[in-house]
Design a protein around this motif. Structure first.
Motif, PDB file in Angstrom:
ATOM      1  N   ALA A  72       0.815  -1.216   0.000  1.00  0.00           N
ATOM      2  CA  ALA A  72       0.000   0.000   0.000  1.00  0.00           C
ATOM      3  C   ALA A  72       0.851   1.271   0.000  1.00  0.00           C
ATOM      4  O   ALA A  72       0.321   2.381  -0.103  1.00  0.00           O
ATOM      5  N   GLY A  73       2.166   1.107   0.152  1.00  0.00           N
ATOM      6  CA  GLY A  73       3.055   2.266   0.152  1.00  0.00           C
ATOM      7  C   GLY A  73       3.128   3.001   1.474  1.00  0.00           C
ATOM      8  O   GLY A  73       3.577   4.142   1.520  1.00  0.00           O
ATOM      9  N   VAL A  74       2.691   2.351   2.548  1.00  0.00           N
ATOM     10  CA  VAL A  74       2.729   3.008   3.864  1.00  0.00           C
ATOM     11  C   VAL A  74       3.636   2.266   4.853  1.00  0.00           C
ATOM     12  O   VAL A  74       3.603   2.533   6.054  1.00  0.00           O
ATOM     13  N   TYR A  75       4.457   1.347   4.338  1.00  0.00           N
ATOM     14  CA  TYR A  75       5.389   0.629   5.214  1.00  0.00           C
ATOM     15  C   TYR A  75       6.358   1.621   5.846  1.00  0.00           C
ATOM     16  O   TYR A  75       6.849   2.531   5.186  1.00  0.00           O
ATOM     17  N   GLY A  76       6.588   1.462   7.128  1.00  0.00           N
ATOM     18  CA  GLY A  76       7.501   2.348   7.839  1.00  0.00           C
ATOM     19  C   GLY A  76       6.813   3.535   8.477  1.00  0.00           C
ATOM     20  O   GLY A  76       7.451   4.345   9.131  1.00  0.00           O
ATOM     21  N   GLU A  77       5.485   3.638   8.296  1.00  0.00           N
ATOM     22  CA  GLU A  77       4.700   4.673   8.968  1.00  0.00           C
ATOM     23  C   GLU A  77       3.947   4.024  10.115  1.00  0.00           C
ATOM     24  O   GLU A  77       3.365   2.945   9.956  1.00  0.00           O
ATOM     25  N   CYS A  78       3.937   4.664  11.265  1.00  0.00           N
ATOM     26  CA  CYS A  78       3.214   4.159  12.427  1.00  0.00           C
ATOM     27  C   CYS A  78       1.718   4.087  12.101  1.00  0.00           C
ATOM     28  O   CYS A  78       1.147   5.053  11.591  1.00  0.00           O
ATOM     29  N   VAL A  79       1.109   2.942  12.398  1.00  0.00           N
ATOM     30  CA  VAL A  79      -0.316   2.767  12.090  1.00  0.00           C
ATOM     31  C   VAL A  79      -1.198   3.581  13.029  1.00  0.00           C
ATOM     32  O   VAL A  79      -2.381   3.793  12.734  1.00  0.00           O
ATOM     33  N   CYS A  81      -0.053   6.831  14.780  1.00  0.00           N
ATOM     34  CA  CYS A  81       0.145   8.287  14.693  1.00  0.00           C
ATOM     35  C   CYS A  81       0.591   8.760  13.315  1.00  0.00           C
ATOM     36  O   CYS A  81       0.585   9.958  13.048  1.00  0.00           O
ATOM     37  N   GLY A  82       1.012   7.838  12.448  1.00  0.00           N
ATOM     38  CA  GLY A  82       1.434   8.211  11.104  1.00  0.00           C
ATOM     39  C   GLY A  82       2.866   8.693  10.988  1.00  0.00           C
ATOM     40  O   GLY A  82       3.359   8.934   9.886  1.00  0.00           O
ATOM     41  N   LYS A  83       3.563   8.828  12.121  1.00  0.00           N
ATOM     42  CA  LYS A  83       4.964   9.253  12.079  1.00  0.00           C
ATOM     43  C   LYS A  83       5.834   8.088  11.607  1.00  0.00           C
ATOM     44  O   LYS A  83       5.441   6.927  11.719  1.00  0.00           O
ATOM     45  N   PRO A  84       7.027   8.397  11.110  1.00  0.00           N
ATOM     46  CA  PRO A  84       7.921   7.323  10.651  1.00  0.00           C
ATOM     47  C   PRO A  84       8.360   6.415  11.809  1.00  0.00           C
ATOM     48  O   PRO A  84       8.636   6.885  12.909  1.00  0.00           O
ATOM     49  N   VAL A  85       8.385   5.113  11.519  1.00  0.00           N
ATOM     50  CA  VAL A  85       8.939   4.150  12.460  1.00  0.00           C
ATOM     51  C   VAL A  85      10.455   4.224  12.264  1.00  0.00           C
ATOM     52  O   VAL A  85      10.930   4.170  11.125  1.00  0.00           O
ATOM     53  N   PRO A  86      11.241   4.382  13.340  1.00  0.00           N
ATOM     54  CA  PRO A  86      12.691   4.523  13.195  1.00  0.00           C
ATOM     55  C   PRO A  86      13.331   3.356  12.438  1.00  0.00           C
ATOM     56  O   PRO A  86      12.919   2.202  12.584  1.00  0.00           O
ATOM     57  N   ALA A  96       7.345  -4.434  12.438  1.00  0.00           N
ATOM     58  CA  ALA A  96       6.863  -3.411  13.372  1.00  0.00           C
ATOM     59  C   ALA A  96       5.854  -2.486  12.702  1.00  0.00           C
ATOM     60  O   ALA A  96       6.098  -1.959  11.618  1.00  0.00           O
ATOM     61  N   ALA A  97       4.712  -2.299  13.365  1.00  0.00           N
ATOM     62  CA  ALA A  97       3.641  -1.465  12.815  1.00  0.00           C
ATOM     63  C   ALA A  97       3.574  -0.100  13.487  1.00  0.00           C
ATOM     64  O   ALA A  97       2.916   0.797  12.978  1.00  0.00           O
ATOM     65  N   CYS A  99       5.540   3.142  15.943  1.00  0.00           N
ATOM     66  CA  CYS A  99       6.752   3.776  16.457  1.00  0.00           C
ATOM     67  C   CYS A  99       6.916   3.329  17.913  1.00  0.00           C
ATOM     68  O   CYS A  99       5.999   2.779  18.520  1.00  0.00           O
ATOM     69  N   VAL A 100       8.067   3.594  18.471  1.00  0.00           N
ATOM     70  CA  VAL A 100       8.361   3.142  19.836  1.00  0.00           C
ATOM     71  C   VAL A 100       7.369   3.731  20.833  1.00  0.00           C
ATOM     72  O   VAL A 100       6.861   3.025  21.708  1.00  0.00           O
ATOM     73  N   GLN A 101       7.056   5.003  20.702  1.00  0.00           N
ATOM     74  CA  GLN A 101       6.151   5.652  21.645  1.00  0.00           C
ATOM     75  C   GLN A 101       4.752   5.029  21.588  1.00  0.00           C
ATOM     76  O   GLN A 101       4.168   4.706  22.622  1.00  0.00           O
ATOM     77  N   CYS A 102       4.202   4.853  20.407  1.00  0.00           N
ATOM     78  CA  CYS A 102       2.858   4.278  20.279  1.00  0.00           C
ATOM     79  C   CYS A 102       2.837   2.821  20.740  1.00  0.00           C
ATOM     80  O   CYS A 102       1.874   2.373  21.370  1.00  0.00           O
ATOM     81  N   GLN A 103       3.916   2.069  20.461  1.00  0.00           N
ATOM     82  CA  GLN A 103       3.974   0.677  20.909  1.00  0.00           C
ATOM     83  C   GLN A 103       4.031   0.625  22.436  1.00  0.00           C
ATOM     84  O   GLN A 103       3.358  -0.201  23.056  1.00  0.00           O
ATOM     85  N   SER A 104       4.793   1.524  23.038  1.00  0.00           N
ATOM     86  CA  SER A 104       4.873   1.573  24.511  1.00  0.00           C
ATOM     87  C   SER A 104       3.513   1.892  25.117  1.00  0.00           C
ATOM     88  O   SER A 104       3.100   1.273  26.104  1.00  0.00           O
ATOM     89  N   GLU A 105       2.817   2.865  24.534  1.00  0.00           N
ATOM     90  CA  GLU A 105       1.485   3.220  25.026  1.00  0.00           C
ATOM     91  C   GLU A 105       0.521   2.046  24.891  1.00  0.00           C
ATOM     92  O   GLU A 105      -0.265   1.779  25.792  1.00  0.00           O
ATOM     93  N   ARG A 106       0.590   1.328  23.790  1.00  0.00           N
ATOM     94  CA  ARG A 106      -0.269   0.173  23.566  1.00  0.00           C
ATOM     95  C   ARG A 106      -0.005  -0.909  24.607  1.00  0.00           C
ATOM     96  O   ARG A 106      -0.923  -1.520  25.150  1.00  0.00           O
ATOM     97  N   GLU A 107       1.262  -1.161  24.901  1.00  0.00           N
ATOM     98  CA  GLU A 107       1.613  -2.187  25.879  1.00  0.00           C
ATOM     99  C   GLU A 107       1.199  -1.782  27.290  1.00  0.00           C
ATOM    100  O   GLU A 107       0.812  -2.630  28.092  1.00  0.00           O
ATOM    101  N   ARG A 108       1.272  -0.501  27.601  1.00  0.00           N
ATOM    102  CA  ARG A 108       0.845  -0.032  28.934  1.00  0.00           C
ATOM    103  C   ARG A 108      -0.650  -0.225  29.132  1.00  0.00           C
ATOM    104  O   ARG A 108      -1.111  -0.517  30.228  1.00  0.00           O
ATOM    105  N   ARG A 109      -1.441  -0.042  28.055  1.00  0.00           N
ATOM    106  CA  ARG A 109      -2.894  -0.193  28.149  1.00  0.00           C
ATOM    107  C   ARG A 109      -3.304  -1.646  28.385  1.00  0.00           C
ATOM    108  O   ARG A 109      -4.392  -1.888  28.872  1.00  0.00           O
ATOM    109  N   ARG A 110      -2.471  -2.565  27.998  1.00  0.00           N
ATOM    110  CA  ARG A 110      -2.790  -3.983  28.182  1.00  0.00           C
ATOM    111  C   ARG A 110      -2.656  -4.326  29.590  1.00  0.00           C
ATOM    112  O   ARG A 110      -2.728  -4.668  30.475  1.00  0.00           O
TER     113      ARG A 110
END
Length: 110
Positions: A72-79, A81-86, A96-97, A99-110
């Motif tokens: 789809a041409g969106v590889y490397g974009e955070c699903v 926030c849309g920011k680039p995944v490092p 990895a779908a 960025c580090v910040q969004c993944q951390s937030e997702r894991e905290r919510r679990r």
């Protein structure tokens, strides 16, 4: 990471996961004349194998989704926030779908 490298890594991961899942799902060994302790050990082995299948299946899903993002041409974009995944994160985890910040937030919510 360029698209060709990402695709090669993801397709390699997918093939390896498919092989692992097939091996783990192999035909169960007939219990036959085993003791109750042996049968209990088989159950534990089966539970362990099922847990490994579950993990491999979840990882396989993540790889397939990453290939879809690549198409789809969106590889490397955070699903989220849309920011680039490092680049370093993608090098370590090509599937990895987030960025580090969004993944951390997702894991905290679990």
């Amino acid at each position: 990471m360029d698209d060709a490298t990402a695709r090669a890594q993801l397709e390699s991961m997918l093939a390896e996961l498919d092989r692992s899942i097939m091996v783990l799902r192999g035909d169960p060994v007939a219990v036959g004349d085993r003791s109750a302790a042996d049968a209990g050990s088989d159950l534990t082995d089966a539970d362990r194998a099922q847990a490994m299948i579950d993990v491999a299946t979840r990882q396989r899903t993540a790889v397939v989704e990453a290939l879809k993002r690549l198409d789809a041409g969106v590889y490397g974009e955070c699903v989220d926030c849309g920011k680039p995944v490092p680049e370093g994160r993608l090098a370590a985890r090509p599937e990895a779908a987030r960025c580090v910040q969004c993944q951390s937030e997702r894991e905290r919510r679990r």
